[in-house]
Every structure is written in structure tokens, then in C-alpha cells.
Design an enzyme around this catalytic site. Structure first.
Site, mmCIF file in Angstrom:
data_model
loop_
_atom_site.group_PDB
_atom_site.id
_atom_site.type_symbol
_atom_site.label_atom_id
_atom_site.label_comp_id
_atom_site.label_asym_id
_atom_site.label_seq_id
_atom_site.Cartn_x
_atom_site.Cartn_y
_atom_site.Cartn_z
ATOM 1 N N SER A 120 -1.145 1.124 3.512
ATOM 2 C CA SER A 120 -0.149 0.579 4.448
ATOM 3 C C SER A 120 -1.246 -0.113 5.783
ATOM 4 C CB SER A 120 0.993 1.178 4.997
ATOM 5 O OG SER A 120 1.848 1.477 4.011
ATOM 6 N N HIS A 141 0.718 -4.634 -1.407
ATOM 7 C CA HIS A 141 1.464 -3.751 -0.661
ATOM 8 C C HIS A 141 2.944 -3.816 -0.764
ATOM 9 C CE1 HIS A 141 2.628 -2.557 3.579
ATOM 10 N NE2 HIS A 141 2.348 -1.285 3.225
ATOM 11 N N GLU A 153 3.240 -7.806 -0.389
ATOM 12 C CA GLU A 153 2.451 -8.415 0.390
ATOM 13 C C GLU A 153 0.805 -8.540 -0.613
ATOM 14 O OE1 GLU A 153 3.091 -7.938 5.045
ATOM 15 O OE2 GLU A 153 2.494 -6.177 4.099
HETATM 16 N N1 LIG Z 1 5.746 5.631 2.224
HETATM 17 C C1 LIG Z 1 5.793 4.438 2.469
HETATM 18 O O1 LIG Z 1 6.803 3.855 2.869
HETATM 19 C C2 LIG Z 1 4.802 3.552 2.091
HETATM 20 C C3 LIG Z 1 5.090 2.085 2.042
HETATM 21 C C4 LIG Z 1 4.055 0.920 1.680
HETATM 22 C C5 LIG Z 1 2.778 1.697 1.323
HETATM 23 N N2 LIG Z 1 2.659 3.076 1.441
HETATM 24 C C6 LIG Z 1 1.159 3.496 1.065
HETATM 25 O O2 LIG Z 1 1.234 4.066 -0.285
HETATM 26 C C7 LIG Z 1 0.463 5.114 -0.486
HETATM 27 C C8 LIG Z 1 1.151 6.524 -1.057
HETATM 28 O O3 LIG Z 1 1.960 6.655 -0.066
HETATM 29 P P1 LIG Z 1 3.368 7.778 -0.589
HETATM 30 O O4 LIG Z 1 4.345 7.529 0.593
HETATM 31 O O5 LIG Z 1 3.893 7.182 -1.953
HETATM 32 O O6 LIG Z 1 2.711 8.997 -0.539
HETATM 33 P P2 LIG Z 1 3.049 10.485 -1.234
HETATM 34 O O7 LIG Z 1 2.481 11.236 -0.546
HETATM 35 O O8 LIG Z 1 4.403 10.505 -1.559
HETATM 36 O O9 LIG Z 1 2.121 10.267 -2.878
HETATM 37 C C9 LIG Z 1 0.773 10.286 -2.855
HETATM 38 C C10 LIG Z 1 0.640 10.886 -4.111
HETATM 39 O O10 LIG Z 1 -0.888 10.777 -4.565
HETATM 40 C C11 LIG Z 1 -1.334 12.060 -5.264
HETATM 41 N N3 LIG Z 1 -2.864 11.991 -5.371
HETATM 42 C C12 LIG Z 1 -3.560 12.474 -4.441
HETATM 43 N N4 LIG Z 1 -4.751 12.296 -4.827
HETATM 44 C C13 LIG Z 1 -4.676 11.588 -5.941
HETATM 45 C C14 LIG Z 1 -5.674 11.132 -7.098
HETATM 46 N N5 LIG Z 1 -6.922 11.540 -6.893
HETATM 47 N N6 LIG Z 1 -5.288 10.673 -8.312
HETATM 48 C C15 LIG Z 1 -3.804 10.525 -8.445
HETATM 49 N N7 LIG Z 1 -2.888 10.889 -7.520
HETATM 50 C C16 LIG Z 1 -3.656 11.575 -6.337
HETATM 51 C C17 LIG Z 1 -0.431 13.104 -4.399
HETATM 52 O O11 LIG Z 1 -0.647 14.296 -5.208
HETATM 53 C C18 LIG Z 1 0.782 12.487 -4.276
HETATM 54 O O12 LIG Z 1 1.845 12.774 -5.218
HETATM 55 C C19 LIG Z 1 -0.209 5.339 0.816
HETATM 56 O O13 LIG Z 1 -1.678 4.611 0.980
HETATM 57 C C20 LIG Z 1 0.652 4.755 1.842
HETATM 58 O O14 LIG Z 1 0.082 4.189 3.044
HETATM 59 C C21 LIG Z 1 3.323 3.976 1.841
#
Ligand SMILES: NC(=O)c1ccc[n+]([C@@H]2O[C@H](COP(=O)([O-])OP(=O)(O)OC[C@H]3O[C@@H](n4cnc5c(N)ncnc54)[C@H](O)[C@@H]3O)[C@@H](O)[C@H]2O)c1
Length: 295
Positions: A120, A141, A153
Site C-alpha cells: 500500500s 494493489h 491499481e
Molecule cells: N489491509 C489492507 O486494507 C490492505 C489493502 C491493500 C494492500 N495491503 C497490503 O497488503 C499486504 C498484506 O497486508 P494484510 O493486511 O493482508 O496483512 P496481514 O498481516 O493480514 O497478512 C500478512 C501475512 O503475511 C504472512 N507472512 C509474513 N512473512 C511471510 C513470508 N515470508 N512468506 C509468506 N507469508 C508471510 C504473515 O504470516 C501474515 O499472515 C501489505 O503489504 C499491505 O500494505 C493491505
């Protein structure tokens, strides 16, 4: 028509599970990689629950639900993803962790495979070197909740090839989503506009322009937004909004992106919004009521 056949998803958290669900539902064999068996099971359960809800609401048929589940695999070993044509990374928002994943993947992925990050707030180019394939690296994204939100995106860096952008664009369309093109600048399109809007709402509250409820009502009824800025902030998570605004402020050095003191105080107090039970609204009561912020 997308030329992507198999999809690998890194991270089965909130976003990774959603992305894997829509990919599998669109007919792509999809492998989710998590760091433990327990987290694999958690990701599977959340997708099963989401698909079951979709069937209940009549948006998905029983046959579509079963087909989607058949397309999904959950693994802990990176090697199990080696035949993917597209890798979508949705691990924690930490550049070091992400770059470690890219470097490992580059060792096992097919030469022509595309690497896409769902970050993000980080710049995609900061991952291009570690990926070892700067021309086949871009941002995809997605928005939360992924199954419901139509937009993706498609973020090109200064090194992304046109071919990579085209292939990614077609994949997004094959998911039934709407892609838009964006440059690799902090916030892309949506957060670039949305973050200052949400921060302005907090500034307006601190300046006593109106109450939380009236600012929310104002933007709902006056601008036609489905929810007001404080309800939206609670939904996004105040810690997430704070982190993104800090990164954007560092990038642009423009006070439009500066997190207001109240936002920081609320994060420090553990008032993170819906996920912690309390943010601008208190969700421990039904219906939620405005939190006392001592303003
Ligand atoms: N939450 C939102 O609204 C949102 C929206 C768009 C983008 N994002 C982006 O998406 C990404 C993930 O966000 P999220 O909210 O799903 O986080 P989250 O914490 O729910 O999930 C992240 C997951 O990644 C896993 N992980 C960590 N290291 C790893 C590895 N080496 N291999 C595989 N898995 C691994 C963790 O165990 C965890 O389950 C981030 O970059 C965030 O910026 C989030």
C-alpha cells in the site's frame, strides 16, 4: 485473454486470502504460501467462510464454491510455487521481509514469471532490484475486502516493461476486476487522494468545525459517500492510516500528508478502529456510539 495459467500468492493474511479467493474463483489454480501450517489453516478457513457467505447471499453458486476450493492449495514451502506464472506478494508491510521473499522467489521462479506486490505504501522500485527481474516487476494493489472491491491499481515502475503491464492488466480483467494504471509514486491514485481527505476530517474535528457524527453525516448526505471519513478511518484501521500518511509525508514533505496529533494519540492509546473495538466510534455497544476523545 490472460496468458497467466498458475498463480502463487505470498502471505495468506487479510489481503492474501482475499486475492487467492478471487484468483481461484476466476479459475486460476492458486497456491498460497504462509509461514506455518497453522496460518495455512487460518487462511483456508477464512476463504471457506467468505465463499460460504457468498453462496448464502446468492452471489456464488454451490458449484462455483466447490470449483474455487478445488483450485486452492496452501503450502509452507516456497518450492511448491515454482511453476506459477504470476506471483502476488501480500506479506507484512516491511521492505526487508518483502525483499527477502523476492530474492528467494527469483531463485525458483520461471524466467518469464511476473512478480507483483500488493504493497500500500512502499515504492515498487525499492523491490525491483531484489526481484532480479526489474522489467517483470510491478504493483497490483487490491482493496479490502478483496472479493467485494472492484478496483485494482496496476502500478508500473520506471523499469516495468509494457509487456508486463499488459499481461498484469489482462489478468486483473480475467478476475472480473477493474484495473487502472498508476505510476509508482507513494499512494498511487486512491491513497494519494484519500489519505489527505481523511486527515482533513481529523483536522476539522480538532478545530471544532463539527462533531464526528456530523462530519460523517455531512460527507454521506452531502457528497454521496457510502460512509463518512471517521467510519472509513475506523474500517481501514487508525494504525494503517497513520503509517501510510507518515510514509507519504516522508516522500512528499507536504503537510497535506502529515498525520494530525490526534491520530497519533489514538494509535498510542490502542484505539485502532473496528479491529480493536474502539476508534472514533466505540463498537462494544450496538449500535456503535461516538468515543469520548476529550476534545
Ligand atoms: N489491509 C489492507 O486494507 C490492505 C489493502 C491493500 C494492500 N495491503 C497490503 O497488503 C499486504 C498484506 O497486508 P494484510 O493486511 O493482508 O496483512 P496481514 O498481516 O493480514 O497478512 C500478512 C501475512 O503475511 C504472512 N507472512 C509474513 N512473512 C511471510 C513470508 N515470508 N512468506 C509468506 N507469508 C508471510 C504473515 O504470516 C501474515 O499472515 C501489505 O503489504 C499491505 O500494505 C493491505
Amino acid at each position: 485473454m490472460s496468458d497467466i495459467r498458475k498463480v502463487g500468492v505470498l502471505g495468506g493474511g487479510l489481503m492474501g486470502s482475499g486475492i487467492a479467493q478471487v484468483s481461484a474463483a476466476a479459475g486460476f489454480p492458486t497456491v498460497v504460501r504462509e509461514v506455518s501450517e497453522q496460518l495455512c489453516a487460518k487462511s483456508r478457513q477464512s476463504i471457506e467462510k467468505s465463499l460460504a457467505k457468498s453462496v448464502e447471499r446468492g452471489k456464488t453458486t454451490e458449484a462455483e464454491r466447490e470449483a474455487a476450493l478445488k483450485n486452492l492449495r496452501f503450502v509452507t514451502a516456497l518450492d511448491d510455487l515454482s511453476d506459477s506464472d504470476l506471483f502476488i506478494e501480500a506479506v507484512v508491510e516491511d521492505l526487508e521481509v518483502k525483499n527477502k521473499v523476492w530474492a528467494e522467489l527469483n531463485g525458483i521462479a520461471k524466467t518469464e514469471a511476473i512478480f507483483a506486490s500488493n504493497t500500500s505504501s512502499l515504492t515498487i522500485i525499492a523491490m525491483a532490484a531484489a526481484s532480479g527481474r526489474p522489467d517483470r516487476m510491478l504493483g497490483l494493489h487490491f482493496f479490502n475486502p478483496v472479493p467485494a472491491m472492484k478496483l485494482v491499481e496496476v502500478v508500473r515502475t520506471i523499469t516495468t516493461s509494457e509487456e508486463t503491464e499488459r499481461r498484469a492488466f489482462q489478468f486483473v480483467q480475467a478476475l472480473g476486476k477493474e484495473p487502472i494504471r498508476a505510476k509508482d509514486s507513494s499512494g498511487f491514485v486512491v491513497n494519494l487522494l484519500l489519505i489527505p481527505y481523511m486527515l482533513d476530517a481529523i483536522n476539522a474535528l480538532e478545530s471544532n468545525v463539527a462533531s464526528v457524527e456530523d462530519i460523517d453525516k455531512g460527507m454521506q448526505l452531502g457528497a454521496g459517500h457510502p460512509m463518512g471519513p471517521f467510519t472509513l478511518l475506523d474500517f481501514v484501521g487508525l494504525d494503517t492510516a497513520y503509517k501510510i500518511s507518515e510514509i507519504m509525508f516522508t516522500e512528499y514533505r507536504d503537510k497535506r500528508y502529515a498525520p494530525p496529533p490526534l491520530l497519533k494519540r489514538m494509535v498510542l492509546a490502542g484505539m485502532l478502529g473496528k479491529k480493536s473495538g474502539k476508534g472514533f466510534y466505540d463498537y462494544s455497544v450496538n449500535p456503535p456510539r461516538v468515543s469520548s476523545l476529550g476534545l
